[in-house]
Design a protein around this motif. Structure first.
Motif, PDB file in Angstrom:
ATOM      1  N   GLN A   1       4.230   2.240   2.027  1.00 54.15           N
ATOM      2  CA  GLN A   1       3.778   3.588   2.166  1.00 54.15           C
ATOM      3  C   GLN A   1       2.391   3.655   2.300  1.00 54.15           C
ATOM      4  O   GLN A   1       1.502   3.006   1.758  1.00 54.15           O
ATOM      5  CB  GLN A   1       4.201   4.303   1.054  1.00 54.15           C
ATOM      6  CG  GLN A   1       4.104   5.739   0.951  1.00 54.15           C
ATOM      7  CD  GLN A   1       5.219   6.499   1.917  1.00 54.15           C
ATOM      8  OE1 GLN A   1       6.158   5.907   2.073  1.00 54.15           O
ATOM      9  NE2 GLN A   1       5.025   7.762   2.143  1.00 54.15           N
ATOM     10  N   VAL A   2       1.904   4.669   3.282  1.00 53.56           N
ATOM     11  CA  VAL A   2       0.486   4.604   3.620  1.00 53.56           C
ATOM     12  C   VAL A   2       0.068   6.072   3.398  1.00 53.56           C
ATOM     13  O   VAL A   2       0.890   7.002   3.586  1.00 53.56           O
ATOM     14  CB  VAL A   2       0.373   4.464   4.941  1.00 53.56           C
ATOM     15  CG1 VAL A   2      -1.393   4.866   5.254  1.00 53.56           C
ATOM     16  CG2 VAL A   2       0.410   2.993   5.278  1.00 53.56           C
ATOM     17  N   ARG A   3      -0.970   6.182   2.477  1.00 56.95           N
ATOM     18  CA  ARG A   3      -1.456   7.747   2.445  1.00 56.95           C
ATOM     19  C   ARG A   3      -2.959   7.554   3.263  1.00 56.95           C
ATOM     20  O   ARG A   3      -3.722   6.826   3.182  1.00 56.95           O
ATOM     21  CB  ARG A   3      -1.847   7.850   0.834  1.00 56.95           C
ATOM     22  CG  ARG A   3      -2.304   9.272   0.576  1.00 56.95           C
ATOM     23  CD  ARG A   3      -2.199   9.556  -1.073  1.00 56.95           C
ATOM     24  NE  ARG A   3      -2.865  10.820  -1.398  1.00 56.95           N
ATOM     25  CZ  ARG A   3      -4.138  10.819  -1.880  1.00 56.95           C
ATOM     26  NH1 ARG A   3      -4.807   9.941  -2.138  1.00 56.95           N
ATOM     27  NH2 ARG A   3      -4.491  12.048  -2.101  1.00 56.95           N
ATOM     28  N   GLY A  26      -3.295   2.284   2.296  1.00 55.16           N
ATOM     29  CA  GLY A  26      -2.525   0.903   2.339  1.00 55.16           C
ATOM     30  C   GLY A  26      -3.233   0.422   3.716  1.00 55.16           C
ATOM     31  O   GLY A  26      -4.188   0.643   4.333  1.00 55.16           O
ATOM     32  N   ARG A  27      -2.735  -0.858   3.981  1.00 52.75           N
ATOM     33  CA  ARG A  27      -3.126  -1.746   5.174  1.00 52.75           C
ATOM     34  C   ARG A  27      -2.814  -0.934   6.600  1.00 52.75           C
ATOM     35  O   ARG A  27      -1.684  -0.833   6.600  1.00 52.75           O
ATOM     36  CB  ARG A  27      -2.939  -2.993   5.073  1.00 52.75           C
ATOM     37  CG  ARG A  27      -3.239  -4.037   6.026  1.00 52.75           C
ATOM     38  CD  ARG A  27      -2.895  -5.329   5.842  1.00 52.75           C
ATOM     39  NE  ARG A  27      -3.436  -6.099   7.237  1.00 52.75           N
ATOM     40  CZ  ARG A  27      -3.359  -7.509   6.973  1.00 52.75           C
ATOM     41  NH1 ARG A  27      -2.925  -8.234   5.944  1.00 52.75           N
ATOM     42  NH2 ARG A  27      -3.542  -8.129   8.186  1.00 52.75           N
ATOM     43  N   ALA A  72     -12.585   1.064  11.551  1.00 53.78           N
ATOM     44  CA  ALA A  72     -13.256  -0.058  10.999  1.00 53.78           C
ATOM     45  C   ALA A  72     -12.046  -0.752   9.932  1.00 53.78           C
ATOM     46  O   ALA A  72     -11.810  -0.136   8.718  1.00 53.78           O
ATOM     47  CB  ALA A  72     -14.251   0.210   9.924  1.00 53.78           C
ATOM     48  N   ASN A  73     -11.330  -1.691  10.603  1.00 49.72           N
ATOM     49  CA  ASN A  73     -10.010  -2.186   9.831  1.00 49.72           C
ATOM     50  C   ASN A  73     -10.420  -2.632   8.271  1.00 49.72           C
ATOM     51  O   ASN A  73      -9.423  -2.736   7.596  1.00 49.72           O
ATOM     52  CB  ASN A  73      -9.252  -3.152  10.705  1.00 49.72           C
ATOM     53  CG  ASN A  73      -8.510  -2.444  11.854  1.00 49.72           C
ATOM     54  OD1 ASN A  73      -8.368  -1.281  11.710  1.00 49.72           O
ATOM     55  ND2 ASN A  73      -8.266  -3.362  12.972  1.00 49.72           N
ATOM     56  N   TYR A  74     -11.518  -3.347   8.299  1.00 46.86           N
ATOM     57  CA  TYR A  74     -11.939  -3.938   6.889  1.00 46.86           C
ATOM     58  C   TYR A  74     -12.203  -3.046   6.118  1.00 46.86           C
ATOM     59  O   TYR A  74     -11.840  -3.048   4.925  1.00 46.86           O
ATOM     60  CB  TYR A  74     -13.084  -4.670   7.195  1.00 46.86           C
ATOM     61  CG  TYR A  74     -14.443  -3.974   7.184  1.00 46.86           C
ATOM     62  CD1 TYR A  74     -14.699  -3.616   8.549  1.00 46.86           C
ATOM     63  CD2 TYR A  74     -15.321  -3.735   6.201  1.00 46.86           C
ATOM     64  CE1 TYR A  74     -15.804  -2.802   8.634  1.00 46.86           C
ATOM     65  CE2 TYR A  74     -16.552  -3.199   6.137  1.00 46.86           C
ATOM     66  CZ  TYR A  74     -16.698  -2.547   7.660  1.00 46.86           C
ATOM     67  OH  TYR A  74     -17.963  -1.823   7.721  1.00 46.86           O
ATOM     68  N   LYS A  75     -12.166  -1.556   6.360  1.00 48.51           N
ATOM     69  CA  LYS A  75     -12.396  -0.379   5.379  1.00 48.51           C
ATOM     70  C   LYS A  75     -11.263   0.460   5.357  1.00 48.51           C
ATOM     71  O   LYS A  75     -11.007   1.491   4.671  1.00 48.51           O
ATOM     72  CB  LYS A  75     -13.676   0.435   5.901  1.00 48.51           C
ATOM     73  CG  LYS A  75     -14.802  -0.144   5.680  1.00 48.51           C
ATOM     74  CD  LYS A  75     -16.083   0.951   5.865  1.00 48.51           C
ATOM     75  CE  LYS A  75     -17.396   0.389   5.660  1.00 48.51           C
ATOM     76  NZ  LYS A  75     -18.372   1.488   5.734  1.00 48.51           N
ATOM     77  N   ASN A  76      -9.977  -0.015   6.412  1.00 47.42           N
ATOM     78  CA  ASN A  76      -8.746   0.905   6.464  1.00 47.42           C
ATOM     79  C   ASN A  76      -9.357   2.340   6.728  1.00 47.42           C
ATOM     80  O   ASN A  76      -8.797   3.348   6.250  1.00 47.42           O
ATOM     81  CB  ASN A  76      -8.040   1.015   5.035  1.00 47.42           C
ATOM     82  CG  ASN A  76      -7.196  -0.478   4.758  1.00 47.42           C
ATOM     83  OD1 ASN A  76      -6.960  -1.103   6.014  1.00 47.42           O
ATOM     84  ND2 ASN A  76      -7.188  -0.898   3.815  1.00 47.42           N
ATOM     85  N   THR A  77     -10.034   2.346   7.799  1.00 47.55           N
ATOM     86  CA  THR A  77     -10.760   3.701   7.953  1.00 47.55           C
ATOM     87  C   THR A  77     -10.658   3.727   9.695  1.00 47.55           C
ATOM     88  O   THR A  77     -10.999   3.216  10.182  1.00 47.55           O
ATOM     89  CB  THR A  77     -12.129   4.032   7.449  1.00 47.55           C
ATOM     90  OG1 THR A  77     -12.038   3.787   6.063  1.00 47.55           O
ATOM     91  CG2 THR A  77     -12.612   5.452   7.678  1.00 47.55           C
ATOM     92  N   VAL A  78     -10.423   5.360   9.929  1.00 49.77           N
ATOM     93  CA  VAL A  78     -10.565   5.852  11.555  1.00 49.77           C
ATOM     94  C   VAL A  78     -11.779   6.758  11.370  1.00 49.77           C
ATOM     95  O   VAL A  78     -11.488   7.603  10.393  1.00 49.77           O
ATOM     96  CB  VAL A  78      -9.228   5.867  12.118  1.00 49.77           C
ATOM     97  CG1 VAL A  78      -8.665   7.011  11.324  1.00 49.77           C
ATOM     98  CG2 VAL A  78      -9.317   6.408  13.452  1.00 49.77           C
TER      99      VAL A  78
END
Length: 123
Positions: A1-3, A26-27, A72-78
């Motif tokens: 599950q991703v929030r 999540g990842r 930034a995948n290392y931050k799990n952020t768009v």
């Protein structure tokens, strides 16, 4: 599950800039990610999408040249950098994640959504 949790919205004058962020619990490094927006009384519309590695992006014609999506995948952020904002950009902005990583403009393809962040552009 991703929030997914969006932030960075606010009120700005026409011609101004804002940067929205969407952080995942999540990842999400293997997922395509996107930004959408919904103005009062209108359907949610596609704004921009980015592939899992950031190598491909796609924009709605209405924002092309003014908005930039990045991740930034290392931050799990768009992110969504918005410039030259117009009153018609006023909406609640949502991020979405597609676990099949299809870089789609179809809302149905996205599995996870955030709660949205309000952007208001005054003339």
């Amino acid at each position: 599950q991703v929030r997914l949790v969006e932030s960075g919205g606010g009120a700005v004058q026409a011609g101004g800039s804002l940067r929205l962020s969407c952080a995942a619990s999540g990842r999400i490094s293997e997922y395509a990610l996107s930004w959408w927006r919904q103005a009062p009384g209108k359907e949610r519309e596609f704004v921009a999408a980015i592939s899992w590695n950031g190598g491909s992006t796609y924009y709605a014609d209405s924002v092309k040249g003014r908005f930039t999506i990045s991740r930034a995948n290392y931050k799990n952020t768009v992110y969504l950098q918005m410039s030259s904002l117009k009153p018609e950009d006023t909406a609640v902005y949502y991020c979405g994640a597609d676990t099949a990583s299809r870089l789609s403009t179809s809302r149905a393809q996205y599995d996870y959504w955030g709660q949205g962040t309000q952007v208001t552009v005054s003339s």
